[in-house]
Scaffold this active site. Structure first.
Site, PDB file in Angstrom:
ATOM      1  N   GLY A 179       0.790  -1.067  -0.084  1.00  0.00           N
ATOM      2  CA  GLY A 179       0.056   0.057   0.066  1.00  0.00           C
ATOM      3  C   GLY A 179       0.824   1.186   0.141  1.00  0.00           C
ATOM      4  CG  LEU A 208       1.755   4.339   6.034  1.00  0.00           C
ATOM      5  CD1 LEU A 208       2.789   5.397   6.025  1.00  0.00           C
ATOM      6  CD2 LEU A 208       0.961   4.278   7.176  1.00  0.00           C
ATOM      7  CG  ASP A 244      -8.269 -11.761   4.014  1.00  0.00           C
ATOM      8  OD1 ASP A 244      -8.324 -11.120   4.900  1.00  0.00           O
ATOM      9  OD2 ASP A 244      -9.224 -12.089   3.019  1.00  0.00           O
ATOM     10  CB  ILE A 245      -5.683  -9.129   8.415  1.00  0.00           C
ATOM     11  CG1 ILE A 245      -6.635  -7.847   7.799  1.00  0.00           C
ATOM     12  CG2 ILE A 245      -4.048  -9.019   8.272  1.00  0.00           C
ATOM     13  CD1 ILE A 245      -6.056  -6.583   8.360  1.00  0.00           C
ATOM     14  CB  ALA A 256      -6.813  -0.304   6.370  1.00  0.00           C
ATOM     15  CB  THR A 281      -7.915   2.720   2.689  1.00  0.00           C
ATOM     16  OG1 THR A 281      -7.526   2.290   1.271  1.00  0.00           O
ATOM     17  CG2 THR A 281      -7.118   2.213   3.682  1.00  0.00           C
ATOM     18  CE1 TYR A 290     -10.383   3.736   6.005  1.00  0.00           C
ATOM     19  CE2 TYR A 290     -10.794   6.137   6.935  1.00  0.00           C
ATOM     20  CZ  TYR A 290      -9.918   5.010   6.542  1.00  0.00           C
ATOM     21  OH  TYR A 290      -8.580   5.088   6.642  1.00  0.00           O
TER      22      TYR A 290
HETATM   23  N1  NAP Z   1      -4.724   7.391   2.844  1.00  0.00           N
HETATM   24  C1  NAP Z   1      -4.896   8.173   3.723  1.00  0.00           C
HETATM   25  O1  NAP Z   1      -5.342   9.346   3.430  1.00  0.00           O
HETATM   26  C2  NAP Z   1      -5.021   7.691   5.330  1.00  0.00           C
HETATM   27  C3  NAP Z   1      -5.332   8.618   6.088  1.00  0.00           C
HETATM   28  C4  NAP Z   1      -5.445   8.230   7.406  1.00  0.00           C
HETATM   29  C5  NAP Z   1      -5.307   6.891   7.969  1.00  0.00           C
HETATM   30  N2  NAP Z   1      -4.936   6.039   6.965  1.00  0.00           N
HETATM   31  C6  NAP Z   1      -4.700   4.886   7.446  1.00  0.00           C
HETATM   32  O2  NAP Z   1      -3.190   4.524   7.224  1.00  0.00           O
HETATM   33  C7  NAP Z   1      -3.221   3.101   6.608  1.00  0.00           C
HETATM   34  C8  NAP Z   1      -2.251   2.906   5.320  1.00  0.00           C
HETATM   35  O3  NAP Z   1      -3.169   3.623   4.382  1.00  0.00           O
HETATM   36  P1  NAP Z   1      -2.678   3.369   2.992  1.00  0.00           P
HETATM   37  O4  NAP Z   1      -3.455   4.785   2.127  1.00  0.00           O
HETATM   38  O5  NAP Z   1      -1.451   3.326   2.691  1.00  0.00           O
HETATM   39  O6  NAP Z   1      -3.886   2.456   2.315  1.00  0.00           O
HETATM   40  P2  NAP Z   1      -3.662   1.488   0.914  1.00  0.00           P
HETATM   41  O7  NAP Z   1      -2.735   2.179  -0.197  1.00  0.00           O
HETATM   42  O8  NAP Z   1      -5.169   1.254   0.581  1.00  0.00           O
HETATM   43  O9  NAP Z   1      -3.005   0.061   1.518  1.00  0.00           O
HETATM   44  C9  NAP Z   1      -3.778  -0.621   2.227  1.00  0.00           C
HETATM   45  C10 NAP Z   1      -3.034  -2.235   1.940  1.00  0.00           C
HETATM   46  O10 NAP Z   1      -4.123  -3.006   2.746  1.00  0.00           O
HETATM   47  C11 NAP Z   1      -4.445  -4.273   1.991  1.00  0.00           C
HETATM   48  N3  NAP Z   1      -5.478  -4.860   2.489  1.00  0.00           N
HETATM   49  C12 NAP Z   1      -6.513  -4.765   2.200  1.00  0.00           C
HETATM   50  N4  NAP Z   1      -7.589  -5.396   2.755  1.00  0.00           N
HETATM   51  C13 NAP Z   1      -6.661  -6.458   3.347  1.00  0.00           C
HETATM   52  C14 NAP Z   1      -6.925  -7.568   3.943  1.00  0.00           C
HETATM   53  N5  NAP Z   1      -8.171  -8.275   4.319  1.00  0.00           N
HETATM   54  N6  NAP Z   1      -5.847  -8.305   4.557  1.00  0.00           N
HETATM   55  C15 NAP Z   1      -4.583  -7.948   4.357  1.00  0.00           C
HETATM   56  N7  NAP Z   1      -4.304  -6.786   3.676  1.00  0.00           N
HETATM   57  C16 NAP Z   1      -5.513  -6.156   2.900  1.00  0.00           C
HETATM   58  C17 NAP Z   1      -4.718  -3.640   0.462  1.00  0.00           C
HETATM   59  O11 NAP Z   1      -4.580  -4.306  -0.524  1.00  0.00           O
HETATM   60  P3  NAP Z   1      -5.519  -4.311  -1.871  1.00  0.00           P
HETATM   61  O12 NAP Z   1      -4.781  -2.802  -2.432  1.00  0.00           O
HETATM   62  O13 NAP Z   1      -5.078  -5.449  -2.583  1.00  0.00           O
HETATM   63  O14 NAP Z   1      -6.718  -4.068  -1.244  1.00  0.00           O
HETATM   64  C18 NAP Z   1      -3.566  -2.608   0.526  1.00  0.00           C
HETATM   65  O15 NAP Z   1      -2.204  -3.323  -0.029  1.00  0.00           O
HETATM   66  C19 NAP Z   1      -4.478   2.381   6.765  1.00  0.00           C
HETATM   67  O16 NAP Z   1      -4.591   1.954   7.918  1.00  0.00           O
HETATM   68  C20 NAP Z   1      -5.278   3.726   6.894  1.00  0.00           C
HETATM   69  O17 NAP Z   1      -6.523   3.290   7.333  1.00  0.00           O
HETATM   70  C21 NAP Z   1      -4.855   6.466   5.643  1.00  0.00           C
END
Ligand code: NAP
Length: 298
Positions: A12, A14, A37-38, A61, A63, A126
């Site tokens: 992802g 981050l 898969d968590i 997550a 997201t 969310y």
């Molecule tokens: N992006 C933001 O602006 C933001 C803001 C505040 C907080 N956050 C938090 O920061 C963290 C990282 O965000 P991010 O933007 O890096 O998210 P991201 O790019 O969507 O990465 C999340 C990763 O989790 C994987 N995932 C989804 N479902 C899963 C499951 N059941 N088991 C295992 N892995 C799974 C996704 O895989 P797939 O892509 O294959 O689904 C993806 O690789 C998250 O906890 C998010 O809630 C993000």
């Protein structure tokens, strides 16, 4: 073999920068959905038992904020139950956890930045699922770190900064091609603080450097709107783009966005741990380092 750090969601936005940052001086094991898969408790317990990490950086997550709105079951299964599974596995092997949460745990109606002591009131599925994830982590473990972060951008994945770069250059191409251009409309009535993923990685390191435990807000300083952020991007890149401010009503979405979800890093400040800079400087550094690569993807 035991590793220092395990990163969930390692592919992802981050997760990739966490792996890059910590790999410099730690043994790091990254996992993502294709491998684990968590939602599956047994497999999660087994994967963490095998990796035997000192710390799990839990960045996986569901997201898609609008997607969550129509799929509460999946959102809760991944963001709440999945976080609980990771936390229980950490308890079994004695690992620390860093859980990344969000500004969406608040309703966005405050007239000042939210502190860690403010009442949560998530308005989206969310936000509710991520708050349930926080509570699951707190119930399972005494030694946890929760970092509430927001408005992420980075080199990998999809994010607002990359989208603006692409749309800005598209408009420039249209102008040079003699085509009629439509102004880029960007929402100006939602406020927050853009955060570079590399700064979140640095902040994670700072918190882990001692035995700090608890819930922390960890966002860049200052605040802006999406429109303000778009203007800053184009100014830093020195490209002339016609941008127009608009209201959220012009872009109705399934999940309501918080009006003002700026966070105050009060607890990081009190602990002398806040390494998050004001939002503009990292944005300029990020654009300087990465805008060319992003444009090559066009
Ligand atoms: N992006 C933001 O602006 C933001 C803001 C505040 C907080 N956050 C938090 O920061 C963290 C990282 O965000 P991010 O933007 O890096 O998210 P991201 O790019 O969507 O990465 C999340 C990763 O989790 C994987 N995932 C989804 N479902 C899963 C499951 N059941 N088991 C295992 N892995 C799974 C996704 O895989 P797939 O892509 O294959 O689904 C993806 O690789 C998250 O906890 C998010 O809630 C993000």
């Amino acid at each position: 073999m035991a590793c220092d750090i395990m990163v969930t969601g390692c592919r992802g936005q981050l997760g990739r920068d966490l792996v890059a940052s910590f790999s410099a001086d730690h043994s790091v094991r990254g996992v993502d959905l294709d491998e684990l898969d968590i939602r599956d408790r047994e497999r999660t317990l087994e994967a963490i038992r095998k990796a035997d990490p000192g710390t799990v950086l839990h960045a996986a997550a569901y997201t898609d904020v609008d997607g969550c709105e129509g799929n509460r079951e999946l959102a809760m299964a991944v963001n709440a139950d999945g976080a609980e599974n990771i936390a229980l596995a950490c308890r079994k092997v004695g690992a620390r956890i860093v859980y990344y949460s969000t500004d969406y745990v608040f309703d966005g109606n405050a007239d000042r930045p939210y502190t860690e002591d403010d009442q949560t009131n998530p308005q989206t599925v969310y936000g509710q699922s991520k708050l349930a994830g926080e509570q699951a982590v707190q119930n399972a473990l005494d030694d946890y770190v929760i970092l509430r972060i927001a408005w992420l951008y980075g080199r990998h994945g999809r994010n607002f900064v990359k989208t603006m770069i692409k749309l800005g250059f598209q408009q420039r191409r249209d102008r040079h091609g003699g085509r009629e251009i439509a102004p880029l409309k960007v929402v100006d009535d939602q406020l927050g603080a853009p955060c570079w993923t590399m700064d979140i990685a640095r902040q994670t390191r700072a918190v882990l450097s001692g035995r700090h435990t608890g819930l922390f807000h960890a966002t860049s300083g200052g605040e802006t709107s999406w429109y303000g952020l778009a203007q800053a991007i184009f100014a830093a890149m020195d490209i002339d783009v016609v941008v127009e401010a608009c209201t959220s009503d012009e872009f109705p979405r399934p999940a309501p966005r918080p009006k003002r979800s700026t966070l105050s890093n009060q607890r990081l400040n009190e602990a002398g741990l806040n390494v998050m800079p004001d939002w503009k400087t990292p944005l300029e550094t990020f654009l300087h380092e990465h805008s060319k690569e992003i444009l090559c993807e066009l």
